[in-house]
Design a protein around this motif. Structure first.
Motif: not given
Length: 203
Positions: A78-88, A176-189
């Protein structure tokens, strides 16, 4: 496959490779939102009858605005699910979720997503196994994130071993927010590198 809505007569065109691997399934018409029961004669086992076949699970072709960024989540924690939905939400992603592996596989077969986040659980392994069978082009266009307890977040070795773009620790929901920002930057590269390699290969 062409499907005609029995309520509003709208014709839907669904690519064969997006159809569920089942003899009967249901979708919702994107126009009138009524359910359509579809029978695939090539998959139909005539030993089954309509009464014995469970079509309670609805598979919907999801409709999003052109160019929209869409994420799919199969996360039970639940904690990751809620955090991910908020970030999205903050990043203006449209979202689709599933609560079971079966529902997830049907949605992934029928729809295209740019970001897929899956929790590393035993009952979700069938979904990961199916993703592993995707053709190279489709797989490269999906940013696949796996969440589990086996390594630290952003560990490249476990990401490589598991065949995902990024591995995140379930203990890091607060980041979550910090990590997902890194996820997007890594994928873009990664995607820029693929585009460059493709352009060079094409001459």
């Amino acid at each position: 496959m062409r499907i005609t809505c029995t309520s509003c007569n709208r014709e839907l065109s669904v690519p064969d490779n997006k159809l569920p691997d089942a003899p009967r399934f249901k979708i919702k018409c994107p126009q009138c939102r009524k359910e359509i029961v579809v029978e695939r004669m090539d998959k139909l086992d005539h030993s089954f009858t309509s009464a014995s076949f469970d079509v309670s699970g609805v598979v919907e072709p999801e409709v999003f605005p052109p160019g929209a960024r869409v994420a799919f989540l199969l996360i039970g924690e639940k904690s990751w699910r809620n955090a991910a939905l908020a970030w999205l939400n903050a990043e203006k992603y449209y979202q689709s979720t599933a609560s079971t592996a079966h529902e997830a596989m049907l949605k992934l077969r029928l729809n295209d997503y740019q970001l897929v986040m899956i929790e590393d659980r035993e009952d979700y392994q069938s979904v990961l196994a199916e993703i592993a069978t995707w053709p190279g082009l489709r797989r490269r266009t999906v940013n696949l994130v796996l969440l589990g307890h086996d390594a630290a977040s952003l560990d490249p070795q476990i990401s490589f071993r598991r065949g995902v773009n990024t591995y995140l620790s379930l203990a890091d929901a607060a980041r979550c927010a910090e990590l997902m920002d890194s996820v997007l930057k890594g994928y873009e590269m990664y995607y820029q590198y693929l585009r460059l390699a493709h352009e060079q290969a094409m001459g």
